[in-house]
Design a protein around this motif. Structure first.
Motif: not given
Length: 243
Positions: A115-131
């Motif tokens: 969908m985005w062309g990348t496995w990971w992005e330091w996006d706010a939603r992704l980063t907060s879920m990683l936290v």
């Protein structure tokens, strides 16, 4: 009323009755939800069959947050009232919540690649879920690092309660910042934007995962409570023989 379940024996009897109901409920719901989600439900007009990742990703995200809310709540109850069952509940929720947080990150990465062309992005939603995932790991590591059981429980409770601030950040990150992650499409004030042909199997899968998590938590808390009472009896017996 709730304080009555702080009694270990009463809780163990209740859990023994509830675990089979939630376990069989989860099995039935998965038997319905999996074929509905993976075979019967239609592909998305833009994403195609990739959208089927949603049926694991979204329930995992919901339950990873719900488990942490339960972890924080149980930690608060233990910290204020010293209810041992609450502390056991917190211990039981942590690894289960960590698994759901990991599933959220893993399935999100698989979904994001096409969908985005990348496995990971330091996006706010992704980063907060990683936290959130790291908070689970930190809680378990902190408790394991402290030998004194009561001190470990108090330290873990403080960390768990402090981490609750991350839950609204996860929820509202897509509203507060510009992110790649799409906004909420199910839990909205103006109603779901997802088509009913996809919403219903998604809700069935969410209920299935919820029933499974509930059964696992109740079973783990009961087992830990039984083990603690057995240890206490053995200790008293040894002390009695020593006198």
């Amino acid at each position: 009323m709730w304080s009555a379940f702080a009694n270990p024996e009463r809780f163990e009897r209740l859990a023994a009755r509830l675990v089979p109901w939630f376990g069989w409920g989860a099995a039935i719901l998965f038997a319905i939800g999996l074929p509905w989600a993976l075979i019967i439900s239609p592909p998305d007009y833009q994403q195609g069959d990739t959208v089927r990742i949603m049926y694991v990703h979204v329930p995992s995200a919901w339950l990873s947050m719900a488990a942490y809310a339960g972890l924080g709540g149980a930690s608060f109850v233990y910290f204020i009232w010293r209810h041992n069952i609450a502390d056991l509940a917190a211990q039981a929720l942590a690894p289960i919540g960590a698994v759901f947080a990991f599933l959220t990150l893993a399935t999100g990465s698989l979904w994001g690649r096409p969908m985005w062309g990348t496995w990971w992005e330091w996006d706010a939603r992704l980063t907060s879920m990683l936290v959130l995932f790291l908070l689970y790991l930190g809680y378990m590591a902190l408790r394991a690092a402290i030998e004194d059981e009561r001190l470990a429980a108090r330290a873990g409770a403080i960390l768990a309660m402090a981490g609750l601030i991350n839950l609204p950040i996860i929820k509202f990150s897509v509203d507060w910042w510009n992110t790649l992650h799409q906004p909420a499409s199910v839990i909205r004030l103006d109603g779901p934007t997802i088509h009913m042909s996809q919403l219903w199997p998604l809700l069935v899968m969410a209920l299935a995962f919820t029933a499974l998590m509930t059964a696992l938590v109740l079973m783990n808390v009961r087992n830990m409570s039984l083990a603690k009472r057995a240890e206490a009896r053995a200790r008293r017996r040894i002390e009695g023989e020593g006198t």
